[in-house]
Structure formats: structure tokens, C-alpha cells
Design a protein around this motif. Sequence first.
Motif, mmCIF file in Angstrom:
data_model
loop_
_atom_site.group_PDB
_atom_site.id
_atom_site.type_symbol
_atom_site.label_atom_id
_atom_site.label_comp_id
_atom_site.label_asym_id
_atom_site.label_seq_id
_atom_site.Cartn_x
_atom_site.Cartn_y
_atom_site.Cartn_z
ATOM 1 N N GLU A 174 -3.600 -9.334 -5.875
ATOM 2 C CA GLU A 174 -2.971 -10.590 -6.287
ATOM 3 C C GLU A 174 -3.990 -11.711 -6.431
ATOM 4 N N GLU A 175 -5.100 -11.631 -5.720
ATOM 5 C CA GLU A 175 -6.098 -12.696 -5.724
ATOM 6 C C GLU A 175 -6.960 -12.689 -6.985
ATOM 7 N N CYS A 176 -7.532 -11.536 -7.333
ATOM 8 C CA CYS A 176 -8.475 -11.497 -8.461
ATOM 9 C C CYS A 176 -7.964 -10.682 -9.643
ATOM 10 N N GLY A 177 -6.838 -9.985 -9.496
ATOM 11 C CA GLY A 177 -6.270 -9.219 -10.596
ATOM 12 C C GLY A 177 -6.913 -7.866 -10.847
ATOM 13 N N THR A 178 -7.775 -7.431 -9.970
ATOM 14 C CA THR A 178 -8.463 -6.151 -10.127
ATOM 15 C C THR A 178 -7.499 -4.996 -9.868
ATOM 16 N N GLU A 179 -7.615 -3.945 -10.670
ATOM 17 C CA GLU A 179 -6.834 -2.734 -10.441
ATOM 18 C C GLU A 179 -7.692 -1.759 -9.648
ATOM 19 N N LEU A 180 -7.193 -1.354 -8.510
ATOM 20 C CA LEU A 180 -7.910 -0.435 -7.634
ATOM 21 C C LEU A 180 -7.208 0.908 -7.624
ATOM 22 N N LYS A 181 -7.985 1.965 -7.581
ATOM 23 C CA LYS A 181 -7.441 3.322 -7.553
ATOM 24 C C LYS A 181 -7.757 3.966 -6.218
ATOM 25 N N ALA A 182 -6.863 4.832 -5.773
ATOM 26 C CA ALA A 182 -7.066 5.550 -4.513
ATOM 27 C C ALA A 182 -8.234 6.518 -4.673
ATOM 28 N N THR A 183 -9.193 6.447 -3.750
ATOM 29 C CA THR A 183 -10.348 7.334 -3.828
ATOM 30 C C THR A 183 -10.129 8.625 -3.065
ATOM 31 N N ASN A 184 -9.402 8.576 -1.974
ATOM 32 C CA ASN A 184 -9.045 9.809 -1.272
ATOM 33 C C ASN A 184 -7.532 9.934 -1.349
ATOM 34 N N ASN A 185 -7.088 11.084 -1.637
ATOM 35 C CA ASN A 185 -5.664 11.284 -1.887
ATOM 36 C C ASN A 185 -4.919 11.451 -0.567
ATOM 37 N N GLY A 186 -4.136 10.432 -0.205
ATOM 38 C CA GLY A 186 -3.367 10.476 1.029
ATOM 39 C C GLY A 186 -2.306 11.552 1.021
ATOM 40 N N THR A 211 0.832 -1.206 0.000
ATOM 41 C CA THR A 211 0.000 0.000 0.000
ATOM 42 C C THR A 211 0.865 1.253 0.000
ATOM 43 N N TYR A 212 1.927 1.262 0.802
ATOM 44 C CA TYR A 212 2.814 2.428 0.875
ATOM 45 C C TYR A 212 3.508 2.668 -0.460
ATOM 46 N N LYS A 213 3.972 1.595 -1.104
ATOM 47 C CA LYS A 213 4.624 1.736 -2.410
ATOM 48 C C LYS A 213 3.645 2.263 -3.451
ATOM 49 N N SER A 214 2.399 1.823 -3.390
ATOM 50 C CA SER A 214 1.415 2.304 -4.370
ATOM 51 C C SER A 214 1.118 3.788 -4.168
ATOM 52 N N LEU A 215 1.164 4.255 -2.942
ATOM 53 C CA LEU A 215 0.931 5.682 -2.675
ATOM 54 C C LEU A 215 2.074 6.530 -3.216
ATOM 55 N N CYS A 216 3.293 6.010 -3.122
ATOM 56 C CA CYS A 216 4.461 6.769 -3.565
ATOM 57 C C CYS A 216 4.614 6.776 -5.079
ATOM 58 N N LYS A 217 4.093 5.758 -5.749
ATOM 59 C CA LYS A 217 4.334 5.639 -7.184
ATOM 60 C C LYS A 217 3.131 6.024 -8.027
ATOM 61 N N SER A 218 2.103 5.191 -8.039
ATOM 62 C CA SER A 218 1.077 5.359 -9.065
ATOM 63 C C SER A 218 -0.332 5.610 -8.548
ATOM 64 N N LYS A 219 -0.551 5.523 -7.260
ATOM 65 C CA LYS A 219 -1.875 5.680 -6.648
ATOM 66 C C LYS A 219 -2.839 4.568 -7.066
ATOM 67 N N THR A 220 -2.321 3.501 -7.698
ATOM 68 C CA THR A 220 -3.136 2.332 -8.022
ATOM 69 C C THR A 220 -2.477 1.106 -7.408
ATOM 70 N N ILE A 221 -3.300 0.102 -7.146
ATOM 71 C CA ILE A 221 -2.805 -1.139 -6.559
ATOM 72 C C ILE A 221 -3.506 -2.296 -7.267
ATOM 73 N N HIS A 222 -2.764 -3.374 -7.499
ATOM 74 C CA HIS A 222 -3.308 -4.556 -8.163
ATOM 75 C C HIS A 222 -3.496 -5.664 -7.139
#
Length: 97
Positions: free
Chosen positions: A31-43, A18-29
Motif C-alpha cells: 500500500e505504501e509504494c505500490g510494488t507487487e511482491l511475489k512469494a519466493t517460497n511456496n507456503g 498475507t493469508y489472503k494473498s497465499l490463498c488467492k494469487s501468491k502475490t501481494i501489493h
Amino acid sequence: MKLPKCNVCNHQFGWKKTYKSLCKSKTIHCEECGTELKATNNGMLILLVIIPMMVTGIITNRDDSDFYFAISLGASVFVGLLITLLLPYLIKYSSDK
């Protein structure tokens, strides 16, 4: 406070991912279902509000004594680090599904 979960398969993400996704792209994948999730509130918006408040506190709290300035600076750095480390618990993710 909990770490974010995938809203499709309910898989919980780890702090490091989660921390790496905040620093890089604001998206996270997921591993279980392959869904791409986007940050809804900007940390990072939290940091953009907190950091100027801390800097203002340091500047206005400056006395003639360098000792108090050093304590104020150290406390501000500590609070900033603490907020940065807590960001993965404050961020929310969602998918388009």
C-alpha cells in the motif's frame, strides 16, 4: 517469526492480507509504494508435505479402540489448523526490483 515486509519501502504487511494473498494469487501489493511482491517460497508446499504425514500417522496409529482414533484425528486436525494459521509467518516475498 515475523510477518513479511516490503523489500522496497520496508512496510510490514498484516496477517490477514498475507493469508489472503497465499490463498488467492501468491502475490501481494504494497500500500505504501505500490510494488507487487511475489512469494519466493511456496507456503502451500509446506501443507502438501505436512498433511500426508498427518494422514499417514492417523492410519498407522489406528488401534481397535475408536477413542484413540478420535484423539488422533482431533490432534491431527489441530496441528493442521495451527500450521495453516502460521503460514503467513513462514512465507517470504520479493520483488523484481
